[in-house]
Enzyme design. Structure first.
Site, mmCIF file in Angstrom:
data_model
loop_
_atom_site.group_PDB
_atom_site.id
_atom_site.type_symbol
_atom_site.label_atom_id
_atom_site.label_comp_id
_atom_site.label_asym_id
_atom_site.label_seq_id
_atom_site.Cartn_x
_atom_site.Cartn_y
_atom_site.Cartn_z
ATOM 1 N N GLU A 32 0.812 -1.225 0.000
ATOM 2 C CA GLU A 32 0.000 0.000 0.000
ATOM 3 C C GLU A 32 0.845 1.275 0.000
ATOM 4 O O GLU A 32 0.398 2.307 -0.485
ATOM 5 C CB GLU A 32 -0.955 0.011 1.201
ATOM 6 N N HIS A 34 3.695 1.772 -1.695
ATOM 7 C CA HIS A 34 3.985 2.026 -3.110
ATOM 8 C C HIS A 34 2.728 2.517 -3.836
ATOM 9 O O HIS A 34 2.772 3.456 -4.636
ATOM 10 C CB HIS A 34 4.431 0.737 -3.807
HETATM 11 P P1 AMP Z 1 11.250 0.527 -2.441
HETATM 12 O O1 AMP Z 1 10.525 -0.397 -3.372
HETATM 13 O O2 AMP Z 1 11.315 0.020 -1.029
HETATM 14 O O3 AMP Z 1 12.580 0.984 -2.988
HETATM 15 O O4 AMP Z 1 10.346 1.831 -2.349
HETATM 16 C C1 AMP Z 1 9.953 2.541 -3.489
HETATM 17 C C2 AMP Z 1 9.360 3.858 -3.071
HETATM 18 O O5 AMP Z 1 8.218 3.630 -2.242
HETATM 19 C C3 AMP Z 1 10.338 4.719 -2.267
HETATM 20 O O6 AMP Z 1 10.219 6.079 -2.641
HETATM 21 C C4 AMP Z 1 9.872 4.494 -0.852
HETATM 22 O O7 AMP Z 1 10.174 5.565 0.011
HETATM 23 C C5 AMP Z 1 8.371 4.360 -1.045
HETATM 24 N N1 AMP Z 1 7.795 3.642 0.083
HETATM 25 C C6 AMP Z 1 8.212 2.458 0.604
HETATM 26 N N2 AMP Z 1 7.476 2.141 1.686
HETATM 27 C C7 AMP Z 1 6.576 3.139 1.858
HETATM 28 C C8 AMP Z 1 5.538 3.390 2.816
HETATM 29 N N3 AMP Z 1 5.289 2.560 3.805
HETATM 30 N N4 AMP Z 1 4.831 4.522 2.677
HETATM 31 C C9 AMP Z 1 5.074 5.397 1.668
HETATM 32 N N5 AMP Z 1 6.034 5.216 0.733
HETATM 33 C C10 AMP Z 1 6.777 4.106 0.833
#
Ligand code: AMP
Length: 279
Positions: A32, A34
């Site tokens: 959620e 993402h």
């Molecule tokens: P990742 O796939 O973990 O590299 O994350 C991709 C993007 O989604 C990054 O900009 C993260 O900061 C964002 N993201 C990951 N987890 C969350 C979350 N719980 N709430 C909001 N954005 C998130």
């Protein structure tokens, strides 16, 4: 929804799209958090592009690149539901072809906290994000507050290099018990999952002290450490109160500050943060 695994094909196609394009960079195994970025991008742009790529250069030696969770079919189904227009899902060789030798280094910001604990991490992040922004030429790119230092590194890079893309940072999406959503949460067993709420509880302790008038950085850190110490499964990398621009530790807080935490629970490393405000 069209999926591009060839960046060459995408490059040939991009000029036919409008300027109003929103990019959501991810490493997949979507949750959620993402999807909240995808929804925001959907609201604000004509075209939505989601990038799915587990970027090897932002993982250190001994980190979890090999075991990072992946499920492309599920991710694509979720993105279809959100009316995503394009997914870029390149192979490692497509992003880093033979002869690749350019890196982006956001110097000072990359040397503290996450950068100090994960050597080379932010160079890997900045380089791949720079490449994504070049390839997609988005009007806006969406990042999560969950990775606070990463969002500041990306903002700095975009400003320093004169990029036209607006960097939009979206609020952290949490589980009902406060745990920030993360692809890595899937690997927490029941006991570790229970222990993982300690990050949010510690951040809330700092926030409560701040709201009660405490402005001394070390005291706010002590409030977090007290909560963290009470959870025997948590091994603390750092618990700090930092300047929102530089991520330098603060002795005394005048305006706003971020409380930031990184903790290992079993084999899983979790990070989280909270804005300290007076409410
Ligand atoms: P990742 O796939 O973990 O590299 O994350 C991709 C993007 O989604 C990054 O900009 C993260 O900061 C964002 N993201 C990951 N987890 C969350 C979350 N719980 N709430 C909001 N954005 C998130």
């Amino acid at each position: 929804m069209k999926i591009y695994s060839s960046l060459e094909e995408w490059k040939a196609f991009r000029p036919s799209l409008p300027r109003s394009l929103g990019l959501v960079p991810t490493m997949g195994f979507l949750h959620e958090g993402h999807l909240s970025l995808v929804r925001r991008a959907r609201e604000e742009n004509e075209v939505v592009v989601v990038w799915i790529f587990v970027n090897p250069t932002q993982f250190g030696e001994g980190e979890d690149f090999g075991t990072y969770p992946r499920d492309m079919e599920r991710d694509l189904a979720l993105l279809r539901e959100e009316r995503t227009d394009y997914v870029l899902a390149p192979e490692v060789e497509g992003v880093y072809p033979p002869g690749f030798q350019t890196t982006v280094n956001v110097e000072a910001l990359s040397s503290v906290l996450e950068g100090a604990h994960r050597s080379g991490h932010f160079q890997g992040v900045a380089t791949v994000v720079a490449k994504m922004l070049c390839l997609t030429q988005p009007e806006r790119a969406y990042f999560g507050q969950k990775d606070a230092q990463q969002s500041v590194v990306v903002r700095r890079m975009a400003a320093d290099l004169g990029m036209l893309t607006e960097i939009v940072v979206c609020p952290t999406v949490r589980e009902p018990d406060g745990l920030a959503m993360s692809s890595r949460n899937a690997y927490l067993d029941a006991e570790d999952r229970r222990a993982s709420t300690v990050l949010y509880r510690a951040l809330c302790a700092a926030q409560k002290a701040f709201a009660g008038g405490e402005r001394r950085g070390p005291r706010l850190c002590a409030a977090m450490e007290e909560v963290l110490r009470a959870e025997p499964r948590a091994e603390v990398d750092y618990a700090a109160v930092v300047d929102p621009e530089t991520f330098a530790g603060l002795d005394g807080i005048e305006g706003t500050a971020w409380a930031v935490i990184a903790v290992r629970i079993g084999k899983i490393r979790l990070i989280d943060n909270l804005l300290l405000n007076a409410e």
